[in-house]
Design a protein around this motif. Structure first.
Motif, mmCIF file in Angstrom:
data_model
loop_
_atom_site.group_PDB
_atom_site.id
_atom_site.type_symbol
_atom_site.label_atom_id
_atom_site.label_comp_id
_atom_site.label_asym_id
_atom_site.label_seq_id
_atom_site.Cartn_x
_atom_site.Cartn_y
_atom_site.Cartn_z
ATOM 1 N N LYS A 1 0.520 -0.994 -0.037
ATOM 2 C CA LYS A 1 -0.147 0.184 -0.173
ATOM 3 C C LYS A 1 1.035 1.203 0.154
ATOM 4 N N ARG A 2 1.875 1.422 -0.920
ATOM 5 C CA ARG A 2 3.138 2.087 -0.677
ATOM 6 C C ARG A 2 3.913 2.294 -1.832
ATOM 7 N N ALA A 3 3.736 3.266 -2.630
ATOM 8 C CA ALA A 3 5.387 3.687 -3.881
ATOM 9 C C ALA A 3 6.306 3.960 -3.422
ATOM 10 N N ASN A 4 7.378 2.706 -3.422
ATOM 11 C CA ASN A 4 8.846 3.284 -2.423
ATOM 12 C C ASN A 4 9.817 3.717 -3.790
ATOM 13 N N THR A 5 9.116 4.930 -4.185
ATOM 14 C CA THR A 5 9.556 5.695 -5.378
ATOM 15 C C THR A 5 10.817 6.458 -4.897
ATOM 16 N N LYS A 6 12.044 6.572 -5.687
ATOM 17 C CA LYS A 6 12.934 7.463 -5.405
ATOM 18 C C LYS A 6 13.314 8.716 -5.899
ATOM 19 N N LEU A 7 11.988 9.052 -6.588
ATOM 20 C CA LEU A 7 11.711 10.062 -7.602
ATOM 21 C C LEU A 7 11.396 11.151 -6.885
ATOM 22 N N ASP A 8 12.053 12.390 -6.942
ATOM 23 C CA ASP A 8 12.157 13.401 -6.361
ATOM 24 C C ASP A 8 11.240 14.391 -6.935
ATOM 25 N N GLU A 9 10.186 14.778 -5.758
ATOM 26 C CA GLU A 9 8.984 15.917 -6.244
ATOM 27 C C GLU A 9 10.094 17.345 -6.560
ATOM 28 N N SER A 10 9.486 17.431 -7.917
ATOM 29 C CA SER A 10 9.168 19.031 -8.599
ATOM 30 C C SER A 10 8.678 20.197 -9.125
ATOM 31 N N PHE B 1 2.891 12.923 -8.260
ATOM 32 C CA PHE B 1 2.580 12.688 -6.766
ATOM 33 C C PHE B 1 1.322 13.531 -5.788
ATOM 34 N N ASP B 2 0.583 13.634 -6.485
ATOM 35 C CA ASP B 2 -1.056 13.658 -6.069
ATOM 36 C C ASP B 2 -1.459 12.098 -6.534
ATOM 37 N N LEU B 3 -1.070 12.157 -7.507
ATOM 38 C CA LEU B 3 -1.373 10.679 -7.783
ATOM 39 C C LEU B 3 -1.234 9.173 -7.307
ATOM 40 N N LEU B 4 -0.089 10.037 -6.436
ATOM 41 C CA LEU B 4 0.403 9.068 -5.888
ATOM 42 C C LEU B 4 -0.232 8.708 -4.279
ATOM 43 N N GLU B 5 -0.291 9.675 -3.906
ATOM 44 C CA GLU B 5 -0.850 9.940 -2.825
ATOM 45 C C GLU B 5 -2.472 9.590 -2.591
ATOM 46 N N ARG B 6 -3.016 10.204 -3.520
ATOM 47 C CA ARG B 6 -3.919 9.375 -3.688
ATOM 48 C C ARG B 6 -3.928 7.836 -4.060
ATOM 49 N N ALA B 7 -3.512 7.105 -5.015
ATOM 50 C CA ALA B 7 -3.737 5.621 -4.859
ATOM 51 C C ALA B 7 -3.325 5.346 -3.332
#
Length: 210
Positions: free
Chosen positions: A157-166, A173-179
């Motif tokens: 239940k968590r996207a363990n991405t290393k991508l930085d928000e910019s 990141f809004d879609l990830l939070e909603r997912a």
């Protein structure tokens, strides 16, 4: 003496394919859990390897061959299912994903392109999108994805991405939070299964950009 050029095959990474420099290959595999890649002396070798099993070209090839699960252990996929996939453009750095009803090849959804994203994020969002879509239609169909990473993210239940928000990717990141929120607040009967490419061929939801 000039250093001989090598070619790099990426079986599992942000975008699978053959790359003619380590820098390009590194962009596909760095930070990607379970990435599979290997250097070859010629482009023809690398391209041939791309269509073959990764383990055939590793130091563990002999061991893998001995323990290879027989094809009979993988019956054909359930046609009454949804299959999802994502694509990441190595030039534009954008991502998109889609889902299909496997039996008829009807596309159920397509989202993107989204700038400054990753393939793993796309695979994760595609699974969650399919789960939400099926729940809305009271369907218990299973979902196939060829990404072990994305399947594990859904399970946790968590996207363990290393991508930085910019400033370029707030929508992602809004879609990830909603997912993630959807996964924590909902239950579902659908099984999320691995699409076994080595036994069934290319994922039918693939974008065809190899």
């Amino acid at each position: 003496m000039a250093k001989k050029q090598k070619f790099y095959t990426v079986w599992e990474g942000r975008t699978k394919g053959v790359y003619d420099s380590w820098d390009d290959c590194k962009k596909q595999v760095e930070g990607v859990q379970g990435a599979k890649y290997k250097a070859f002396e010629s482009k023809s070798e690398a391209e041939k390897a791309l269509g073959e099993n990764y383990w055939k070209h590793t130091q563990k090839a002999a061991e893998a061959k001995q323990t290879k699960i027989p094809k009979s252990a993988f019956p054909p996929p359930n046609l009454e299912s949804v299959v999802v996939d994502a694509a990441w453009n190595s030039v534009k750095k954008d991502m998109e994903y889609q889902g299909f009803y496997l039996k008829t090849k009807e596309r159920l959804f397509h989202k993107g392109p989204f700038p400054q994203a990753t393939n793993n994020i796309g695979e994760f969002l595609a699974i969650v999108h399919a789960l939400a879509h099926l729940k809305k239609h009271n369907s218990s169909l299973p979902i196939y994805s060829d990404s072990r990473t994305a399947i594990s993210w859904v399970k946790n239940k968590r996207a363990n991405t290393k991508l930085d928000e910019s400033t370029g990717n707030p929508e992602i990141f809004d879609l990830l939070e909603r997912a993630e929120k959807w996964l924590k607040e909902n239950t579902y009967p659908n099984k999320v299964l691995k699409w076994e490419t080595d036994y069934w061929g290319e994922n039918p939801a693939d974008f065809g950009r190899k």
